[in-house]
Design an enzyme around this catalytic site. Structure first.
Site, PDB file in Angstrom:
ATOM      1  CD  GLN A  98       6.747 -14.227  11.433  1.00  7.60           C
ATOM      2  OE1 GLN A  98       7.825 -14.686  11.054  1.00  7.60           O
ATOM      3  NE2 GLN A  98       6.446 -14.064  12.709  1.00  7.60           N
TER       4      GLN A  98
ATOM      5  NE  ARG B  22      -3.141   1.601   9.387  1.00  8.20           N
ATOM      6  CZ  ARG B  22      -3.471   0.585   8.573  1.00  8.20           C
ATOM      7  NH1 ARG B  22      -2.747  -0.528   8.578  1.00  8.20           N
ATOM      8  NH2 ARG B  22      -4.501   0.684   7.760  1.00  8.20           N
TER       9      ARG B  22
ATOM     10  CG  MET C 217      -1.891  -1.190   1.207  1.00 12.49           C
ATOM     11  SD  MET C 217      -3.417  -0.885   2.080  1.00 12.49           S
ATOM     12  CE  MET C 217      -2.807  -0.558   3.733  1.00 12.49           C
TER      13      MET C 217
ATOM     14  CG  HIS D 262       6.889  -2.025   2.168  1.00 13.98           C
ATOM     15  ND1 HIS D 262       6.794  -0.881   2.923  1.00 13.98           N
ATOM     16  CD2 HIS D 262       5.655  -2.594   2.209  1.00 13.98           C
ATOM     17  CE1 HIS D 262       5.573  -0.750   3.388  1.00 13.98           C
ATOM     18  NE2 HIS D 262       4.849  -1.776   2.978  1.00 13.98           N
TER      19      HIS D 262
ATOM     20  CG  LEU E 157       7.154   1.563  -0.739  1.00 17.06           C
ATOM     21  CD1 LEU E 157       7.900   1.440  -2.069  1.00 17.06           C
ATOM     22  CD2 LEU E 157       6.302   0.316  -0.494  1.00 17.06           C
ATOM     23  CG  HIS E 158       8.382   0.217   6.099  1.00 16.91           C
ATOM     24  ND1 HIS E 158       8.617  -1.131   6.165  1.00 16.91           N
ATOM     25  CD2 HIS E 158       7.033   0.381   6.267  1.00 16.91           C
ATOM     26  CE1 HIS E 158       7.476  -1.765   6.386  1.00 16.91           C
ATOM     27  NE2 HIS E 158       6.491  -0.874   6.444  1.00 16.91           N
TER      28      HIS E 158
HETATM   29  P1  AMP Z   1       1.470  -2.997   3.458  1.00 16.62           P
HETATM   30  O1  AMP Z   1       2.009  -1.949   2.542  1.00 16.62           O
HETATM   31  O2  AMP Z   1       1.454  -2.583   4.891  1.00 16.62           O
HETATM   32  O3  AMP Z   1       0.162  -3.569   2.975  1.00 16.62           O
HETATM   33  O4  AMP Z   1       2.509  -4.204   3.415  1.00 16.62           O
HETATM   34  C1  AMP Z   1       2.883  -4.799   2.201  1.00 16.62           C
HETATM   35  C2  AMP Z   1       3.664  -6.056   2.481  1.00 16.62           C
HETATM   36  O5  AMP Z   1       4.831  -5.744   3.245  1.00 16.62           O
HETATM   37  C3  AMP Z   1       2.856  -7.057   3.315  1.00 16.62           C
HETATM   38  O6  AMP Z   1       3.113  -8.364   2.831  1.00 16.62           O
HETATM   39  C4  AMP Z   1       3.409  -6.857   4.695  1.00 16.62           C
HETATM   40  O7  AMP Z   1       3.298  -8.003   5.513  1.00 16.62           O
HETATM   41  C5  AMP Z   1       4.860  -6.552   4.393  1.00 16.62           C
HETATM   42  N1  AMP Z   1       5.444  -5.835   5.521  1.00 16.62           N
HETATM   43  C6  AMP Z   1       4.945  -4.738   6.143  1.00 16.62           C
HETATM   44  N2  AMP Z   1       5.714  -4.389   7.187  1.00 16.62           N
HETATM   45  C7  AMP Z   1       6.713  -5.302   7.247  1.00 16.62           C
HETATM   46  C8  AMP Z   1       7.844  -5.504   8.111  1.00 16.62           C
HETATM   47  N3  AMP Z   1       8.090  -4.704   9.143  1.00 16.62           N
HETATM   48  N4  AMP Z   1       8.653  -6.551   7.863  1.00 16.62           N
HETATM   49  C9  AMP Z   1       8.422  -7.385   6.828  1.00 16.62           C
HETATM   50  N5  AMP Z   1       7.380  -7.251   5.974  1.00 16.62           N
HETATM   51  C10 AMP Z   1       6.550  -6.227   6.173  1.00 16.62           C
END
Ligand code: AMP
Length: 279
Positions: free
Chosen positions: A143, A182, A21, A28, A24-25
């Site tokens: 995870q 977030r 979404m 991601h 990015l960090h």
């Molecule tokens: P999001 O943008 O939050 O929907 O996350 C996209 C993908 O990145 C999802 O598969 C999340 O599980 C993964 N993700 C988010 N935060 C982390 C993190 N701290 N470590 C590893 N994967 C992450």
């Protein structure tokens, strides 16, 4: 996007896909790097999916730093960023109206599925649509969203979909806070308080590992609650000790691996985290 994927597939190239979404960090980026090592073409989607947000949730204010995200993708060698508008994904009048949807039962009756009704229907529907567009050979998930990854695997298996799912470890800040888009919502004071989640997991791990006998989950949850509740702006949504495959509650922690998962509000920000623990 579909034409592009078609052309790449005709050349025999494999596609690695990281749905996100945005905002990015390192979490991601770790998925993107892994995809880059294992597949020929890395596709990242950036789509803040309205269908997976509840009416009172943060869809509107979710961060969307597009230029920075593109720079980060470029820095880890991503080949294609797919960033559709919500009109493209949901062409009906309403953002989230869709005639066909995908859902998974049982696994969504607990944890975030229980706290956020309709959330996983939104996730599964958009992941399904994205898979149909991107046709990945391997899709990478974190995870961090354990239940999400499990529910997606269930869908893949139930619907005989042709994609391999890989779940990668949680990337954390130095003080243990799981990276999340977030986290940007937290005030400096809340950011400090948010370390209580990780501290609670360390306490749980310590209690489980130091005990020579099976440990009652209630005891673990009570100890974790003590740490989290001692922080002034925290409010616990849930803490569970469950079987990592079925997400059914585990009453006594023996030698089998358990998942401890939680969702906690720090101020107005809902954070999730989890640990897989083996004695
Ligand atoms: P999001 O943008 O939050 O929907 O996350 C996209 C993908 O990145 C999802 O598969 C999340 O599980 C993964 N993700 C988010 N935060 C982390 C993190 N701290 N470590 C590893 N994967 C992450």
């Amino acid at each position: 996007m579909k034409a592009k994927i078609d052309a790449l597939k005709r050349k025999g190239l494999t596609i690695g896909f990281v749905p996100t979404m945005g905002a990015l960090h390192e979490g991601h980026l770790s998925l993107m790097r892994r995809a880059g090592r294992e597949t020929d073409i890395v596709v990242v989607s950036i789509f803040v999916n309205p269908m997976q947000f509840g009416p009172k949730e943060d869809y509107k204010r979710y961060p969307r730093p597009v230029q920075q995200d593109l720079r980060l993708c470029r820095s880890v060698g991503v080949d294609i960023v797919f960033s559709p508008s919500s009109k493209e994904i949901y062409p009906q009048a309403s953002d989230t109206l869709t005639n066909a949807f995908v859902d998974v039962h049982k696994l969504t009756e607990t944890m975030c599925g229980k706290s956020r009704p309709g959330h996983f229907r939104g996730v599964l529907t958009v992941v399904n649509k994205l898979f149909n567009i991107v046709e990945p050979d391997i899709a990478y998930f974190g995870q961090k969203d354990y239940q999400q990854a499990l529910v997606i695997k269930q869908m893949i298996s139930d619907l005989n979909m042709n994609v391999q799912i890989k779940v990668m470890p949680i990337i954390r800040e130095r003080d243990g806070l799981a990276m999340s888009s977030r986290n940007k919502y937290l005030t400096p004071a809340e950011r400090q308080e948010a370390t209580c989640l990780y501290r609670a997991f360390l306490k749980a791990t310590g209690l489980i590992r130091s005990n020579r006998h099976p440990v009652n989950s209630v005891k673990i949850i009570r100890a974790m609650k003590g740490i989290i509740n001692s922080v002034s702006h925290s409010r616990i949504d849930y803490i569970v000790v469950v079987d990592p495959q079925t997400l059914k509650p585990v009453k006594t922690i023996t030698y089998r691996q358990v998942l401890i998962a939680l969702a906690v509000y720090i101020g107005k920000t809902r954070l999730i985290d989890n640990f897989l623990i083996c004695r």
